[in-house]
Motif scaffolding. Structure first.
Motif, PDB file in Angstrom:
ATOM      1  N   GLU A 276       0.796  -1.113  -0.085  1.00  0.00           N
ATOM      2  CA  GLU A 276       0.103   0.017   0.020  1.00  0.00           C
ATOM      3  C   GLU A 276       0.971   1.243  -0.001  1.00  0.00           C
ATOM      4  OE1 GLU A 276      -2.389   1.675   3.399  1.00  0.00           O
ATOM      5  OE2 GLU A 276      -3.657   0.661   2.566  1.00  0.00           O
ATOM      6  N   PRO A 277       0.925   1.805  -1.036  1.00  0.00           N
ATOM      7  CA  PRO A 277       1.524   3.135  -1.018  1.00  0.00           C
ATOM      8  C   PRO A 277       1.187   4.517   0.158  1.00  0.00           C
ATOM      9  CG  PRO A 277       0.104   3.332  -2.832  1.00  0.00           C
ATOM     10  CD  PRO A 277      -0.199   2.022  -2.132  1.00  0.00           C
ATOM     11  N   ARG A 278       2.179   5.013   0.746  1.00  0.00           N
ATOM     12  CA  ARG A 278       2.211   5.859   1.620  1.00  0.00           C
ATOM     13  C   ARG A 278       2.070   7.389   1.101  1.00  0.00           C
ATOM     14  NH1 ARG A 278       0.248   3.761   6.085  1.00  0.00           N
ATOM     15  NH2 ARG A 278       1.155   5.379   7.276  1.00  0.00           N
ATOM     16  N   ALA A 279       1.500   8.099   1.923  1.00  0.00           N
ATOM     17  CA  ALA A 279       1.190   9.320   1.346  1.00  0.00           C
ATOM     18  C   ALA A 279       2.576  10.149   1.258  1.00  0.00           C
ATOM     19  CB  ALA A 279       0.277  10.375   2.152  1.00  0.00           C
ATOM     20  N   GLY A 280       3.373   9.831   1.760  1.00  0.00           N
ATOM     21  CA  GLY A 280       4.938  10.468   1.614  1.00  0.00           C
ATOM     22  C   GLY A 280       5.326  10.895   0.163  1.00  0.00           C
ATOM     23  N   LEU A 281       6.151  11.771  -0.204  1.00  0.00           N
ATOM     24  CA  LEU A 281       6.553  11.969  -1.568  1.00  0.00           C
ATOM     25  C   LEU A 281       7.249  10.836  -2.390  1.00  0.00           C
ATOM     26  CD1 LEU A 281       8.101  15.571  -1.556  1.00  0.00           C
ATOM     27  CD2 LEU A 281       5.885  14.659  -2.471  1.00  0.00           C
ATOM     28  N   SER A 282       6.999  10.211  -3.541  1.00  0.00           N
ATOM     29  CA  SER A 282       7.545   9.154  -4.072  1.00  0.00           C
ATOM     30  C   SER A 282       8.980   9.799  -4.184  1.00  0.00           C
ATOM     31  CB  SER A 282       6.766   8.780  -5.244  1.00  0.00           C
ATOM     32  OG  SER A 282       6.709   9.874  -6.283  1.00  0.00           O
ATOM     33  N   SER A 283       9.549   8.560  -4.895  1.00  0.00           N
ATOM     34  CA  SER A 283      11.103   9.027  -5.457  1.00  0.00           C
ATOM     35  C   SER A 283      11.146   9.825  -6.327  1.00  0.00           C
ATOM     36  CB  SER A 283      11.874   7.790  -5.649  1.00  0.00           C
ATOM     37  OG  SER A 283      11.202   6.995  -6.535  1.00  0.00           O
TER      38      SER A 283
ATOM     39  N   PHE B   3      -1.709  23.964   6.057  1.00  0.00           N
ATOM     40  CA  PHE B   3      -1.891  22.758   6.892  1.00  0.00           C
ATOM     41  C   PHE B   3      -0.559  21.670   6.983  1.00  0.00           C
ATOM     42  CE2 PHE B   3      -2.566  21.778   2.384  1.00  0.00           C
ATOM     43  CZ  PHE B   3      -1.737  20.458   2.193  1.00  0.00           C
ATOM     44  N   ASP B   4      -0.690  20.956   8.094  1.00  0.00           N
ATOM     45  CA  ASP B   4       0.576  20.524   8.270  1.00  0.00           C
ATOM     46  C   ASP B   4       0.820  19.390   7.224  1.00  0.00           C
ATOM     47  OD1 ASP B   4       2.709  18.870   9.662  1.00  0.00           O
ATOM     48  OD2 ASP B   4       2.147  19.533  11.697  1.00  0.00           O
ATOM     49  N   GLU B   5       1.591  19.777   6.281  1.00  0.00           N
ATOM     50  CA  GLU B   5       2.100  18.613   5.409  1.00  0.00           C
ATOM     51  C   GLU B   5       2.763  17.419   5.932  1.00  0.00           C
ATOM     52  OE1 GLU B   5       3.849  19.043   0.861  1.00  0.00           O
ATOM     53  OE2 GLU B   5       3.080  20.845   1.818  1.00  0.00           O
ATOM     54  N   ALA B   6       3.578  17.899   6.743  1.00  0.00           N
ATOM     55  CA  ALA B   6       4.297  16.429   7.296  1.00  0.00           C
ATOM     56  C   ALA B   6       3.765  15.423   7.940  1.00  0.00           C
ATOM     57  CB  ALA B   6       5.309  17.153   8.506  1.00  0.00           C
TER      58      ALA B   6
ATOM     59  N   SER C  45       0.188  15.002   6.878  1.00  0.00           N
ATOM     60  CA  SER C  45      -0.272  14.490   5.800  1.00  0.00           C
ATOM     61  C   SER C  45       0.463  13.575   5.096  1.00  0.00           C
ATOM     62  CB  SER C  45      -0.621  15.627   4.667  1.00  0.00           C
ATOM     63  OG  SER C  45      -1.259  15.097   3.818  1.00  0.00           O
ATOM     64  N   GLU C  46       1.798  13.527   5.063  1.00  0.00           N
ATOM     65  CA  GLU C  46       2.549  12.594   4.151  1.00  0.00           C
ATOM     66  C   GLU C  46       2.742  11.316   5.139  1.00  0.00           C
ATOM     67  OE1 GLU C  46       6.364  14.742   3.474  1.00  0.00           O
ATOM     68  OE2 GLU C  46       5.573  16.085   2.374  1.00  0.00           O
ATOM     69  N   GLY C  47       2.403  11.243   6.139  1.00  0.00           N
ATOM     70  CA  GLY C  47       2.458   9.958   6.987  1.00  0.00           C
ATOM     71  C   GLY C  47       1.262   9.273   7.244  1.00  0.00           C
ATOM     72  N   ILE C  48       0.060   9.743   6.096  1.00  0.00           N
ATOM     73  CA  ILE C  48      -1.241   8.932   6.272  1.00  0.00           C
ATOM     74  C   ILE C  48      -1.239   8.432   5.006  1.00  0.00           C
ATOM     75  CG2 ILE C  48      -3.711   9.354   6.159  1.00  0.00           C
ATOM     76  CD1 ILE C  48      -3.038  12.103   7.934  1.00  0.00           C
ATOM     77  N   SER C  49      -1.998   7.156   4.875  1.00  0.00           N
ATOM     78  CA  SER C  49      -2.000   6.417   3.666  1.00  0.00           C
ATOM     79  C   SER C  49      -2.980   7.194   2.810  1.00  0.00           C
ATOM     80  CB  SER C  49      -2.710   4.931   4.132  1.00  0.00           C
ATOM     81  OG  SER C  49      -2.974   4.410   3.048  1.00  0.00           O
ATOM     82  N   PHE C  50      -2.694   6.868   1.425  1.00  0.00           N
ATOM     83  CA  PHE C  50      -3.511   7.284   0.370  1.00  0.00           C
ATOM     84  C   PHE C  50      -5.110   6.645   0.323  1.00  0.00           C
ATOM     85  CE2 PHE C  50       0.345   7.966  -2.697  1.00  0.00           C
ATOM     86  CZ  PHE C  50       0.501   9.190  -1.945  1.00  0.00           C
ATOM     87  N   HIS C  51      -4.753   5.393   1.189  1.00  0.00           N
ATOM     88  CA  HIS C  51      -6.162   4.570   1.138  1.00  0.00           C
ATOM     89  C   HIS C  51      -6.967   4.439   2.483  1.00  0.00           C
ATOM     90  CE1 HIS C  51      -5.190   3.139  -2.603  1.00  0.00           C
ATOM     91  NE2 HIS C  51      -3.770   3.167  -2.486  1.00  0.00           N
TER      92      HIS C  51
ATOM     93  N   GLU D 273      -0.927  22.086  -5.340  1.00  0.00           N
ATOM     94  CA  GLU D 273      -1.451  21.252  -4.266  1.00  0.00           C
ATOM     95  C   GLU D 273      -0.330  20.394  -3.601  1.00  0.00           C
ATOM     96  OE1 GLU D 273      -3.349  20.338  -1.444  1.00  0.00           O
ATOM     97  OE2 GLU D 273      -4.902  21.077  -2.878  1.00  0.00           O
ATOM     98  N   ALA D 274      -0.521  19.986  -2.358  1.00  0.00           N
ATOM     99  CA  ALA D 274       0.582  19.133  -1.981  1.00  0.00           C
ATOM    100  C   ALA D 274       0.436  17.728  -2.589  1.00  0.00           C
ATOM    101  CB  ALA D 274       0.423  19.196  -0.344  1.00  0.00           C
ATOM    102  N   TRP D 275       1.555  16.965  -2.565  1.00  0.00           N
ATOM    103  CA  TRP D 275       1.384  15.689  -3.201  1.00  0.00           C
ATOM    104  C   TRP D 275       0.431  14.820  -2.474  1.00  0.00           C
ATOM    105  CZ3 TRP D 275       3.472  13.134  -7.571  1.00  0.00           C
ATOM    106  CH2 TRP D 275       3.423  11.812  -7.434  1.00  0.00           C
ATOM    107  N   SER D 276       0.510  14.628  -1.230  1.00  0.00           N
ATOM    108  CA  SER D 276      -0.117  13.458  -0.396  1.00  0.00           C
ATOM    109  C   SER D 276      -1.526  13.844  -0.368  1.00  0.00           C
ATOM    110  CB  SER D 276       0.312  13.934   1.259  1.00  0.00           C
ATOM    111  OG  SER D 276       0.099  15.139   1.606  1.00  0.00           O
ATOM    112  N   THR D 277      -2.135  15.399  -0.282  1.00  0.00           N
ATOM    113  CA  THR D 277      -3.365  15.622  -0.205  1.00  0.00           C
ATOM    114  C   THR D 277      -4.198  15.363  -1.580  1.00  0.00           C
ATOM    115  OG1 THR D 277      -2.881  17.904  -0.458  1.00  0.00           O
ATOM    116  CG2 THR D 277      -3.428  17.171   1.661  1.00  0.00           C
ATOM    117  N   LEU D 278      -3.512  15.507  -2.661  1.00  0.00           N
ATOM    118  CA  LEU D 278      -3.921  15.535  -4.021  1.00  0.00           C
ATOM    119  C   LEU D 278      -4.078  14.036  -4.234  1.00  0.00           C
ATOM    120  CD1 LEU D 278      -4.838  16.316  -6.926  1.00  0.00           C
ATOM    121  CD2 LEU D 278      -2.381  16.511  -7.473  1.00  0.00           C
TER     122      LEU D 278
END
Length: 590
Positions: A116-123, A145-148, A150-156, A188-193
């Motif tokens: 399961e991909p995570r919301a952090g930035l991909s490579s 918003f606290d992007e850090a 957000s990046e730790g939350i699953s896309f799913h 938009e932030a990568w994780s939220t989008l």
């Protein structure tokens, strides 16, 4: 030997130069040929690109409106200079697409052990971070918003169930219209989008979801360039188009609507999370009447913690006389079946679903509006006046990120007010006087600048739309209509300072109403004057400059001691009891 080589060099130089020049020509031809072919191909496509409002031809599985920054960075290919900046370069993607089943199947696949991909930035996105905007802009955006977190939350991630219990047993027709979910974004932030995209794919049945259409509104952040294109190219049913210039919410959504393939347009913001079962009830209401415009109940995602907070109350959308939008809480329903019934709503926010043909028929969004602001109110009034209706659907739930501040900038501070002026001049008829008296900034802008609403007025007449009096009588009956009597309406002041800076009115019923909606009235709680929405309100006649509480025959007095506020005191000649209403503007309109 040195002398000999020097002596023969003039005879050898022309031949050597010839071969060097020939080699350079060959290299130049090999290098430039693809660019010329690409440029000519893009120019040919651009020449045949239809303008906004026309139907675009059926696109490939992924369409990318090419931006120069996606072609090798800052030193890469530039769009031909002769293209207008509102023309778009189109190139089909040849990238393979993953097979996507229903949302249930997707979740089951992850249960079987898929990564399961995570919301952090991909490579890819990480490598592109260096091409993002300046550090100052990035810092400002992080504060939205606290992007850090957000990046730790699953896309799913699956939000907690927030629908009324009766919704869980609802059955929907399997032959519902198909939907295009339009998601416009700018930086938009990568994780939220990506969480928005995956929440749609995971929850919307494949038979009802025609596509997710991403519209990039001229983003500058690096991860939204090549990394996003590559990521999206692997998602079946997701298309990405890019604008070569900044369009704003209005233009961006109109562009998406023009390219959509589904029967119904569903406009989502780029930082949403959809609940299971959110799409079907929207489509079913539209299937029953194609002139209905419907909205999910909007839950709130906290911008600091990313906690999902369910909206437990029944709500509807309204606006006040300053043309500001609000969600209004409705009385609780004791009957469980009543909690799932569609709610007639005078207005809706930006997240909504509308039949694609009906959207185009009534004029889409107002193209004269700049970037962002009150386009939802303008559309709401127009839908109601021109043959449609609006509803909030309690069985449809979508979470929306509540940001610390808007993650965008407007060209000037008056942009939203100028958009409001267009609404007032086009739709409010004589009631626009009430708006101008409560929005001083808009009044002075209207005085100094002309607002050409001719085309929208023509549209109003062509559609045979009703007047705003009909709207107040049939749609938003609860909106208080101020009397604005001379000397009894405006900013409430004492002789020496302003006390109530928001608009106040003393009407002929001896009520003192406060604020742009006029829903709050002066009331008495003991000896303190308070604002109340109660039906049993105190009456305050205005006598000799004093506001008298009719029941106790005491006067309102402004107190600036430790009990600061308004209090009932025995009537006297104290200047703190001498009130007048100062009308800041007087928009005399024909």
């Amino acid at each position: 030997m040195m002398t000999l080589r020097c002596r023969h060099r003039p005879h050898r130089s022309p031949l050597l130069c010839f071969w060097l020049v020939l080699l350079l020509v060959v290299i130049a031809v090999l290098f430039m040929d693809p660019l010329f072919r690409d440029a000519s191909r893009h120019a040919a496509i651009a020449r045949h690109a239809p303008t906004a409002g026309h139907r675009w031809p059926a696109p490939a599985d992924l369409e990318l409106l090419v931006d120069s920054r996606d072609q090798g960075g800052e030193g890469g290919f530039r769009a031909p200079a002769f293209l207008r900046d509102d023309q778009l370069l189109v190139a089909p993607s040849s990238a393979p697409a993953e097979r996507r089943g229903s949302g249930v199947a997707a979740r089951d696949g992850r249960r079987r052990g898929e990564v399961e991909p995570r919301a952090g930035l991909s490579s890819l996105a990480g490598k592109a971070a260096g091409r993002a905007t300046t550090s100052g802009e990035a810092a400002a955006r992080r504060r939205a918003f606290d992007e850090a977190i957000s990046e730790g939350i699953s896309f799913h991630r699956r939000p907690p169930e927030s629908r009324p219990a009766a919704c869980l047993s609802q059955q929907y027709n399997t032959s519902l219209p198909t939907a295009t979910v339009v998601v416009c974004f700018h930086d938009e932030a990568w994780s939220t989008l990506l969480r928005t995209i995956h929440s749609v794919l995971d929850t919307a049945p494949a038979r009802h979801l025609r596509e997710v259409l991403l519209v990039d509104d001229c983003s500058e952040r690096g991860h939204l360039k090549t990394p996003l294109s590559k990521y999206v190219s692997k998602l079946k049913g997701v298309r990405l188009i890019r604008s070569a210039r900044r369009l704003g919410v209005v233009g961006c959504r109109v562009l998406g609507a023009a390219r959509a393939l589904g029967d119904v347009l569903v406009f989502l913001d780029s930082h949403c999370e959809c609940q299971q079962g959110w799409l079907e009830p929207l489509l079913e209401r539209i299937a029953g009447d194609r002139s209905r415009v419907v909205s999910p109940v909007m839950d709130v995602i906290d911008g600091r913690t990313f906690r999902y907070n369910a909206t437990r109350d029944l709500i509807r959308g309204v606006f006040d006389w300053k043309l500001d939008f609000h969600w209004e809480v409705l009385p609780k329903q004791k009957d469980p079946l009543k909690t799932v019934e569609p709610i007639r709503s005078p207005a809706l926010a930006g997240v909504l679903a509308i039949d694609r043909q009906f959207f185009q028929k009534i004029g889409a969004y107002d193209p004269g509006m700049v970037l962002w602001g009150v386009e939802n109110i303008e559309l709401s009034i127009r839908v109601w006046l021109c043959g449609g209706s609006m509803e909030v659907i309690p069985c449809s739930r979508v979470g929306h990120l509540e940001q610390f501040h808007p993650s965008f900038t407007l060209p000037d501070d008056d942009t939203v007010e100028k958009n409001k002026i267009r609404v007032a001049e086009t739709w409010l008829d004589a009631y626009k006087n009430i708006f101008y008296k409560r929005n001083t900034v808009a009044f002075f802008i209207w005085q100094s600048e002309s607002s050409n609403c001719t085309e929208r007025v023509k549209l109003q007449k062509m559609l045979g739309c009703k007047n705003f009096q009909w709207y107040l009588s049939n749609v938003h009956q609860d909106l208080y209509i101020p009397q604005d009597r001379q000397g009894f309406s405006g900013e409430a002041r004492l002789t020496f300072y302003s006390v109530l800076s928001r608009h106040c009115e003393m009407n002929s019923l001896k009520e003192v109403r406060w604020g742009p909606m006029g829903q709050l009235c002066f009331d008495a709680k003991g000896d303190r004057v308070v604002l109340s929405q109660s039906d049993l309100l105190s009456l305050f006649p205005h006598q000799n400059g004093q506001i008298v509480h009719l029941l106790t025959e005491k006067c309102i007095e402004a107190v600036k001691t430790e009990r600061k506020g308004l209090f009932l005191r025995p009537c006297s000649s104290d200047p703190r009891q001498q009130w007048h209403f100062e009308q800041l503007v007087d928009p005399r309109r024909s």
